[in-house]
Design a protein around this motif. Structure first.
Motif, short mmCIF file in Angstrom:
data_model
loop_
_atom_site.label_atom_id
_atom_site.label_comp_id
_atom_site.label_asym_id
_atom_site.label_seq_id
_atom_site.Cartn_x
_atom_site.Cartn_y
_atom_site.Cartn_z
N GLN A 45 48.09 26.17 13.06
CA GLN A 45 48.96 25.02 12.79
C GLN A 45 48.34 24.11 11.74
O GLN A 45 49.02 23.52 10.91
CB GLN A 45 49.20 24.23 14.08
CG GLN A 45 50.17 24.88 15.04
CD GLN A 45 51.61 24.74 14.60
OE1 GLN A 45 51.96 23.86 13.83
NE2 GLN A 45 52.45 25.63 15.09
N SER A 46 47.01 24.01 11.77
CA SER A 46 46.34 23.11 10.84
C SER A 46 46.52 23.54 9.38
O SER A 46 46.46 22.71 8.48
CB SER A 46 44.85 23.01 11.17
OG SER A 46 44.22 24.28 11.09
N ASP A 47 46.77 24.84 9.15
CA ASP A 47 47.01 25.29 7.77
C ASP A 47 48.28 24.66 7.20
O ASP A 47 48.34 24.31 6.02
CB ASP A 47 47.14 26.82 7.72
CG ASP A 47 45.81 27.53 7.92
OD1 ASP A 47 44.76 26.90 7.68
OD2 ASP A 47 45.82 28.71 8.30
N ILE A 58 52.92 19.66 14.05
CA ILE A 58 53.71 18.68 13.31
C ILE A 58 55.00 18.39 14.08
O ILE A 58 55.77 19.29 14.38
CB ILE A 58 54.02 19.18 11.88
CG1 ILE A 58 52.72 19.33 11.10
CG2 ILE A 58 54.97 18.22 11.16
CD1 ILE A 58 52.87 20.06 9.79
N VAL A 59 55.20 17.11 14.39
CA VAL A 59 56.39 16.70 15.15
C VAL A 59 57.34 15.85 14.32
O VAL A 59 58.52 15.74 14.65
CB VAL A 59 56.00 15.96 16.44
CG1 VAL A 59 55.27 16.90 17.40
CG2 VAL A 59 55.13 14.73 16.14
N GLU A 99 63.49 21.87 9.61
CA GLU A 99 64.79 21.26 9.87
C GLU A 99 64.54 20.05 10.74
O GLU A 99 63.71 20.11 11.67
CB GLU A 99 65.72 22.23 10.59
CG GLU A 99 65.99 23.54 9.86
CD GLU A 99 66.93 23.39 8.68
OE1 GLU A 99 67.62 22.35 8.60
OE2 GLU A 99 66.95 24.31 7.84
N GLY A 100 65.22 18.94 10.46
CA GLY A 100 64.95 17.75 11.25
C GLY A 100 66.08 16.75 11.26
O GLY A 100 67.03 16.85 10.49
N PRO A 160 58.12 24.83 12.32
CA PRO A 160 58.18 25.14 10.88
C PRO A 160 58.48 26.60 10.64
O PRO A 160 58.15 27.47 11.45
CB PRO A 160 56.76 24.79 10.40
CG PRO A 160 55.90 24.96 11.61
CD PRO A 160 56.75 24.56 12.79
N ASN A 161 59.13 26.85 9.53
CA ASN A 161 59.31 28.21 9.03
C ASN A 161 58.39 28.32 7.82
O ASN A 161 58.70 27.82 6.75
CB ASN A 161 60.78 28.44 8.65
CG ASN A 161 61.03 29.84 8.12
OD1 ASN A 161 60.10 30.60 7.86
ND2 ASN A 161 62.29 30.18 7.94
N ALA A 162 57.22 28.91 8.03
CA ALA A 162 56.19 28.95 6.99
C ALA A 162 55.93 30.39 6.56
O ALA A 162 55.90 31.30 7.39
CB ALA A 162 54.91 28.32 7.49
N ARG A 163 55.77 30.57 5.27
CA ARG A 163 55.42 31.88 4.73
C ARG A 163 54.28 31.69 3.74
O ARG A 163 54.45 31.05 2.71
CB ARG A 163 56.64 32.52 4.06
CG ARG A 163 56.41 33.94 3.58
CD ARG A 163 57.72 34.57 3.10
NE ARG A 163 57.53 35.85 2.46
CZ ARG A 163 57.46 37.02 3.10
NH1 ARG A 163 57.56 37.06 4.41
NH2 ARG A 163 57.29 38.15 2.43
#
Length: 199
Positions: free
Chosen positions: A13-15, A53-54, A109-110, A164-167
């Motif tokens: 998550q920290s990345d 991340i919130v 998305e938020g 998150p949607n992370a790539r």
């Protein structure tokens, strides 16, 4: 049954939080009356006790029509782009290796809530984050009387975000020899630094 592992998902998550800290400018995209509205804004990531991340914190110019659009429809997409660059076959010694593009991106998305009482805090926190590491960090007090004029024209917001949607496509699919060639020969130091941390 074989479970397919997505090798481009960040390991920690920290990345993701580190990427936002290093590349804070995000496209904020939302639905408006005449289609999509979009604005690039620097944002701060807010995390819970586990580092997840919130929320995202930032501010808009009040004259931006996207403010009115978000007041009516508070849902938004946030797109962060980290290091990215073309990778040429010229850089590697592997015959018939094809060109590619390495990159790290994150999408959230938020739900956006405007928090006018936190406008000053948003300016100060963002300034402190951007000035961190400077020998003599700039501070908002240096604006003098102009600060009061400027602060009236912006409004803070907080977006409560989901997962998150992370790539992070940073060479995880390459053979070790090709990966090492890219590290040794690619001119973009930011890209190769992120490749090393996701190896």
């Amino acid at each position: 049954m074989t479970v397919q592992v997505n090798r481009f998902v960040p390991r920690r998550q920290s990345d993701i939080a580190d990427l936002i800290a290093a590349y804070p400018l995000a496209w904020v995209v939302s639905e408006g009356d005449a289609g999509h509205e979009s604005t690039p804004l620097p944002l701060l990531a807010e995390t819970d006790g586990d580092g997840r991340i919130v929320s995202l914190f930032g501010h808009f110019a009040l004259r931006n029509p996207q403010v009115r659009a978000l007041e009516r429809r508070p849902r938004a997409t946030f797109l962060f782009q980290g290091p990215q660059a073309y990778v040429s076959p010229r850089l590697v010694s592997q015959p018939q290796w094809g060109p590619t593009w390495n990159y790290a991106v994150v999408k959230f998305e938020g739900e956006v809530t405007f928090v006018p009482d936190e406008t000053e805090a948003s300016v100060r926190q963002l300034t402190d984050a951007m000035e961190a590491g400077a020998d003599t960090p700039w501070q908002v007090e240096q604006l003098g009387e102009r600060y009061d004029q400027l602060i009236r024209h912006i409004i803070a917001f907080r977006a409560t975000v989901g997962e998150p949607n992370a790539r992070f496509k940073l060479g995880q699919d390459e053979r070790p020899s090709v990966f090492d060639d890219i590290l040794a020969n690619h001119p973009d130091a930011a890209l190769t630094d992120w490749m090393r941390r996701t190896k």
